[in-house]
Design a protein around this motif. Structure first.
Motif, PDB file in Angstrom:
ATOM      1  N   ARG A  72       0.808  -1.232   0.000  1.00 18.29           N
ATOM      2  CA  ARG A  72       0.000   0.000   0.000  1.00 18.29           C
ATOM      3  C   ARG A  72       0.836   1.273   0.000  1.00 18.29           C
ATOM      4  N   HIS A  73       2.045   1.196   0.510  1.00 21.15           N
ATOM      5  CA  HIS A  73       2.910   2.379   0.504  1.00 21.15           C
ATOM      6  C   HIS A  73       3.240   2.840  -0.921  1.00 21.15           C
ATOM      7  N   LEU A  74       3.098   1.960  -1.895  1.00 21.70           N
ATOM      8  CA  LEU A  74       3.381   2.319  -3.289  1.00 21.70           C
ATOM      9  C   LEU A  74       2.294   3.197  -3.904  1.00 21.70           C
ATOM     10  N   TYR A  75       1.194   3.357  -3.208  1.00 21.95           N
ATOM     11  CA  TYR A  75       0.055   4.096  -3.748  1.00 21.95           C
ATOM     12  C   TYR A  75      -0.151   5.430  -3.033  1.00 21.95           C
ATOM     13  N   GLY A  76       0.885   5.931  -2.379  1.00 23.33           N
ATOM     14  CA  GLY A  76       0.790   7.210  -1.689  1.00 23.33           C
ATOM     15  C   GLY A  76       0.731   8.377  -2.658  1.00 23.33           C
ATOM     16  N   ASN A  77       0.503   9.532  -2.118  1.00 29.76           N
ATOM     17  CA  ASN A  77       0.399  10.758  -2.935  1.00 29.76           C
ATOM     18  C   ASN A  77       1.643  10.988  -3.773  1.00 29.76           C
ATOM     19  N   GLY A  78       1.411  11.292  -5.034  1.00 30.59           N
ATOM     20  CA  GLY A  78       2.492  11.644  -5.943  1.00 30.59           C
ATOM     21  C   GLY A  78       3.289  10.468  -6.481  1.00 30.59           C
ATOM     22  N   LYS A  79       3.009   9.269  -6.029  1.00 26.88           N
ATOM     23  CA  LYS A  79       3.752   8.107  -6.507  1.00 26.88           C
ATOM     24  C   LYS A  79       3.039   7.493  -7.695  1.00 26.88           C
ATOM     25  N   PRO A  80       3.796   6.825  -8.595  1.00 30.66           N
ATOM     26  CA  PRO A  80       3.123   6.078  -9.662  1.00 30.66           C
ATOM     27  C   PRO A  80       2.280   4.981  -9.024  1.00 30.66           C
ATOM     28  N   LYS A  81       1.179   4.690  -9.605  1.00 30.28           N
ATOM     29  CA  LYS A  81       0.253   3.721  -9.029  1.00 30.28           C
ATOM     30  C   LYS A  81       0.274   2.447  -9.871  1.00 30.28           C
ATOM     31  N   PRO A  82       1.114   1.480  -9.455  1.00 31.99           N
ATOM     32  CA  PRO A  82       1.329   0.285 -10.271  1.00 31.99           C
ATOM     33  C   PRO A  82       0.033  -0.434 -10.646  1.00 31.99           C
ATOM     34  N   THR A  83      -0.072  -0.792 -11.898  1.00 32.85           N
ATOM     35  CA  THR A  83      -1.187  -1.548 -12.474  1.00 32.85           C
ATOM     36  C   THR A  83      -2.552  -1.021 -12.048  1.00 32.85           C
ATOM     37  N   SER A  84      -2.659   0.292 -11.892  1.00 30.13           N
ATOM     38  CA  SER A  84      -3.973   0.839 -11.535  1.00 30.13           C
ATOM     39  C   SER A  84      -4.885   0.815 -12.757  1.00 30.13           C
ATOM     40  N   LYS A  85      -6.147   0.549 -12.481  1.00 34.88           N
ATOM     41  CA  LYS A  85      -7.152   0.389 -13.532  1.00 34.88           C
ATOM     42  C   LYS A  85      -7.129   1.573 -14.493  1.00 34.88           C
ATOM     43  N   GLY A  86      -7.039   1.270 -15.798  1.00 35.70           N
ATOM     44  CA  GLY A  86      -7.055   2.303 -16.822  1.00 35.70           C
ATOM     45  C   GLY A  86      -5.701   2.918 -17.123  1.00 35.70           C
ATOM     46  N   LYS A  88      -1.612   3.059 -18.302  1.00 33.07           N
ATOM     47  CA  LYS A  88      -0.754   2.453 -19.320  1.00 33.07           C
ATOM     48  C   LYS A  88      -0.007   1.241 -18.745  1.00 33.07           C
ATOM     49  N   GLY A  89       0.370   1.340 -17.498  1.00 32.93           N
ATOM     50  CA  GLY A  89       1.092   0.247 -16.856  1.00 32.93           C
ATOM     51  C   GLY A  89       0.279  -1.026 -16.709  1.00 32.93           C
ATOM     52  N   ALA A  90      -1.039  -0.897 -16.656  1.00 34.41           N
ATOM     53  CA  ALA A  90      -1.912  -2.069 -16.509  1.00 34.41           C
ATOM     54  C   ALA A  90      -2.193  -2.754 -17.841  1.00 34.41           C
ATOM     55  N   GLU A  91      -1.848  -2.105 -18.951  1.00 29.76           N
ATOM     56  CA  GLU A  91      -2.116  -2.682 -20.277  1.00 29.76           C
ATOM     57  C   GLU A  91      -1.163  -3.835 -20.579  1.00 29.76           C
TER      58      GLU A  91
END
Length: 196
Positions: A72-86, A88-91
């Motif tokens: 969850r620490h990877l989803y903090g403010n200003g950080k890239p959000k790995p494989t988040s829905k929609g 480019k990284g999730a494609e």
């Protein structure tokens, strides 16, 4: 392992997404990019054989509220959000395309079976044999394989050069463990020559 009937086999393509595979991916698996051509070929062969091609992907809420606690620490403010829905990284990486006759399942944990409809869908389709490709061997591949064995799939195959981990040693150790529970581990060439 016994040869599988085409209409009873599914190919699971696990986490072949930009964030896991590309060199600048936020969750990059170092061996991921090298296996892309083999995964593409495995998908082509599976389609030719009439297997159900099943795309297993991670897609998370951009807030990270559905992510494992340790990430969850990877989803903090200003950080890239790995494989988040929609994102480019999730494609899927270039060269891999979901077709209308394929099936896609979204997971939020390592195993493709955990809290997803995958097992029900495969049972409903009469699938009793699985072939698995993708990343990463000690996590999503291994967890999915062990769950498949626990769920009594008749045949579970991991194509060793169409799966990858952060290092060759980690990959080999996990393949060794999976072979010890009855999982077949052919190379892509061997699998292409077989009918399972």
């Amino acid at each position: 392992m016994m040869a599988a009937d085409n209409n009873k086999t599914a190919l699971l393509v696990i986490d072949m997404q930009n964030d896991f595979v590309l060199s600048d991916g936020s969750m990059r698996v170092d061996g991921g990019l090298a296996i892309v051509p083999n995964v593409i070929k495995a998908v082509d062969v599976a389609r030719h054989r009439g297997y159900l091609v099943t795309w297993v992907v991670r897609e998370h809420d951009p807030s990270g509220r559905d992510v494992e606690l340790f990430r969850r620490h990877l989803y903090g403010n200003g950080k890239p959000k790995p494989t988040s829905k929609g994102s480019k990284g999730a494609e899927l990486v270039d060269g891999l395309v979901i077709k209308e006759e394929d099936y896609k399942v979204v997971k939020t944990r390592f195993s493709a079976f955990f809290a997803t409809p995958l097992h029900s869908v495969l049972q409903g389709a009469g699938i009793d044999s699985l072939v698995i490709v993708g990343v990463q061997t000690p996590n999503c591949i291994r967890q999915t394989v062990f769950d498949a064995v626990e769920l009594d799939y008749k045949s579970v195959t991991v194509i060793v050069d169409a799966t990858a981990a952060a290092t060759p040693d980690v990959h080999a150790a996990n393949v060794y463990d999976m072979k010890n529970i009855g999982v077949a581990a052919p190379t892509l060439e061997e699998w292409c020559k077989s009918r399972s």
